[in-house]
Design a protein around this motif. Structure first.
Motif, PDB file in Angstrom:
ATOM      1  N   ILE A  10      33.715 -39.680  14.471  1.00 12.16           N
ATOM      2  CA  ILE A  10      32.651 -40.624  14.830  1.00 12.16           C
ATOM      3  C   ILE A  10      31.266 -39.981  14.880  1.00 12.16           C
ATOM      4  O   ILE A  10      30.266 -40.692  14.888  1.00 12.16           O
ATOM      5  N   ALA A  11      31.219 -38.656  14.883  1.00 12.83           N
ATOM      6  CA  ALA A  11      29.914 -37.974  14.876  1.00 12.83           C
ATOM      7  C   ALA A  11      30.128 -36.500  14.548  1.00 12.83           C
ATOM      8  O   ALA A  11      31.184 -35.946  14.804  1.00 12.83           O
ATOM      9  N   ILE A  12      29.099 -35.909  13.979  1.00 12.32           N
ATOM     10  CA  ILE A  12      29.061 -34.457  13.800  1.00 12.32           C
ATOM     11  C   ILE A  12      28.270 -33.920  14.984  1.00 12.32           C
ATOM     12  O   ILE A  12      27.135 -34.325  15.219  1.00 12.32           O
ATOM     13  N   THR A  13      28.878 -33.028  15.747  1.00  8.95           N
ATOM     14  CA  THR A  13      28.231 -32.542  16.969  1.00  8.95           C
ATOM     15  C   THR A  13      27.575 -31.178  16.806  1.00  8.95           C
ATOM     16  O   THR A  13      26.646 -30.854  17.533  1.00  8.95           O
ATOM     17  N   ASP A  14      28.059 -30.378  15.881  1.00 11.16           N
ATOM     18  CA  ASP A  14      27.506 -29.043  15.659  1.00 11.16           C
ATOM     19  C   ASP A  14      27.742 -28.668  14.201  1.00 11.16           C
ATOM     20  O   ASP A  14      28.815 -28.178  13.844  1.00 11.16           O
ATOM     21  N   LEU A  15      26.755 -28.923  13.376  1.00  8.88           N
ATOM     22  CA  LEU A  15      26.877 -28.684  11.939  1.00  8.88           C
ATOM     23  C   LEU A  15      27.120 -27.213  11.630  1.00  8.88           C
ATOM     24  O   LEU A  15      27.984 -26.871  10.815  1.00  8.88           O
ATOM     25  N   ALA A  16      26.411 -26.326  12.308  1.00  9.87           N
ATOM     26  CA  ALA A  16      26.526 -24.892  12.037  1.00  9.87           C
ATOM     27  C   ALA A  16      27.928 -24.355  12.301  1.00  9.87           C
ATOM     28  O   ALA A  16      28.385 -23.437  11.624  1.00  9.87           O
ATOM     29  N   ASN A  17      28.618 -24.940  13.279  1.00 14.26           N
ATOM     30  CA  ASN A  17      29.957 -24.478  13.642  1.00 14.26           C
ATOM     31  C   ASN A  17      31.062 -25.428  13.185  1.00 14.26           C
ATOM     32  O   ASN A  17      32.214 -25.291  13.607  1.00 14.26           O
ATOM     33  N   SER A  18      30.705 -26.407  12.352  1.00 18.06           N
ATOM     34  CA  SER A  18      31.663 -27.379  11.790  1.00 18.06           C
ATOM     35  C   SER A  18      32.455 -28.100  12.873  1.00 18.06           C
ATOM     36  O   SER A  18      33.673 -28.227  12.798  1.00 18.06           O
ATOM     37  N   LEU A  19      31.745 -28.609  13.892  1.00 10.57           N
ATOM     38  CA  LEU A  19      32.381 -29.357  14.961  1.00 10.57           C
ATOM     39  C   LEU A  19      32.003 -30.827  14.886  1.00 10.57           C
ATOM     40  O   LEU A  19      30.867 -31.167  14.545  1.00 10.57           O
ATOM     41  N   ALA A  20      32.973 -31.677  15.208  1.00  6.91           N
ATOM     42  CA  ALA A  20      32.758 -33.111  15.154  1.00  6.91           C
ATOM     43  C   ALA A  20      33.397 -33.768  16.363  1.00  6.91           C
ATOM     44  O   ALA A  20      34.256 -33.189  17.033  1.00  6.91           O
ATOM     45  N   LEU A  21      32.980 -34.997  16.642  1.00 10.47           N
ATOM     46  CA  LEU A  21      33.585 -35.804  17.682  1.00 10.47           C
ATOM     47  C   LEU A  21      34.566 -36.749  17.000  1.00 10.47           C
ATOM     48  O   LEU A  21      34.196 -37.479  16.068  1.00 10.47           O
ATOM     49  N   ALA A  22      35.820 -36.706  17.442  1.00 14.27           N
ATOM     50  CA  ALA A  22      36.866 -37.549  16.863  1.00 14.27           C
ATOM     51  C   ALA A  22      37.416 -38.458  17.944  1.00 14.27           C
ATOM     52  O   ALA A  22      37.426 -38.109  19.126  1.00 14.27           O
ATOM     53  N   SER A  32      37.339 -29.176  15.419  1.00 14.80           N
ATOM     54  CA  SER A  32      36.811 -28.385  14.315  1.00 14.80           C
ATOM     55  C   SER A  32      37.198 -29.058  13.003  1.00 14.80           C
ATOM     56  O   SER A  32      38.352 -29.443  12.807  1.00 14.80           O
ATOM     57  N   VAL A  33      36.232 -29.174  12.102  1.00 14.20           N
ATOM     58  CA  VAL A  33      36.509 -29.705  10.762  1.00 14.20           C
ATOM     59  C   VAL A  33      36.410 -28.587   9.720  1.00 14.20           C
ATOM     60  O   VAL A  33      36.399 -28.844   8.520  1.00 14.20           O
ATOM     61  N   ALA A  34      36.366 -27.344  10.191  1.00  9.69           N
ATOM     62  CA  ALA A  34      36.175 -26.194   9.307  1.00  9.69           C
ATOM     63  C   ALA A  34      37.325 -25.996   8.325  1.00  9.69           C
ATOM     64  O   ALA A  34      37.127 -25.421   7.256  1.00  9.69           O
ATOM     65  N   MET A  35      38.530 -26.461   8.668  1.00 10.74           N
ATOM     66  CA  MET A  35      39.676 -26.226   7.807  1.00 10.74           C
ATOM     67  C   MET A  35      39.858 -27.301   6.729  1.00 10.74           C
ATOM     68  O   MET A  35      40.737 -27.180   5.884  1.00 10.74           O
ATOM     69  N   LEU A  36      39.045 -28.341   6.762  1.00 15.61           N
ATOM     70  CA  LEU A  36      39.179 -29.403   5.773  1.00 15.61           C
ATOM     71  C   LEU A  36      38.676 -28.963   4.412  1.00 15.61           C
ATOM     72  O   LEU A  36      37.666 -28.271   4.301  1.00 15.61           O
ATOM     73  N   THR A  37      39.374 -29.393   3.390  1.00 17.59           N
ATOM     74  CA  THR A  37      38.901 -29.217   2.023  1.00 17.59           C
ATOM     75  C   THR A  37      38.067 -30.448   1.704  1.00 17.59           C
ATOM     76  O   THR A  37      38.592 -31.562   1.657  1.00 17.59           O
TER      77      THR A  37
END
Length: 82
Positions: A10-22, A32-37
């Motif tokens: 529902i939101a990206i909370t920290d672009l630099a660290n690839s964090l989002a609100l789900a 963390s969305v860092a592992m997504l392709t």
């Protein structure tokens, strides 16, 4: 055995660290969305997308139909939902 829980970004909370609100079942948490392709997508384009979550990490993108099916199956496992 691993269990992936469908959640909507529902939101990206920290672009630099690839964090989002789900959100799933009305519960929101930072993941963390860092592992997504992303296959050419940007992290910002994940807002509104469904993912499978496992221990705070979005492991895969899924579509609405897959999310609905998984959420229905999880609800069937809850004895209080009957």
């Amino acid at each position: 055995m691993c269990l992936g829980i469908p959640a909507k970004i529902i939101a990206i909370t920290d672009l630099a660290n690839s964090l989002a609100l789900a959100e799933t079942a009305g519960v929101q948490r930072q993941v963390s969305v860092a592992m997504l392709t992303l296959k050419g997508k940007t992290i910002e384009s994940l807002v509104g997308e469904w993912v499978l979550l496992h221990v705070g990490f979005a492991m895969a993108l899924i579509n609405q139909e897959e999310a609905d099916r998984a959420l229905d199956l999880l609800a069937q496992m809850d004895p209080d939902s009957q």
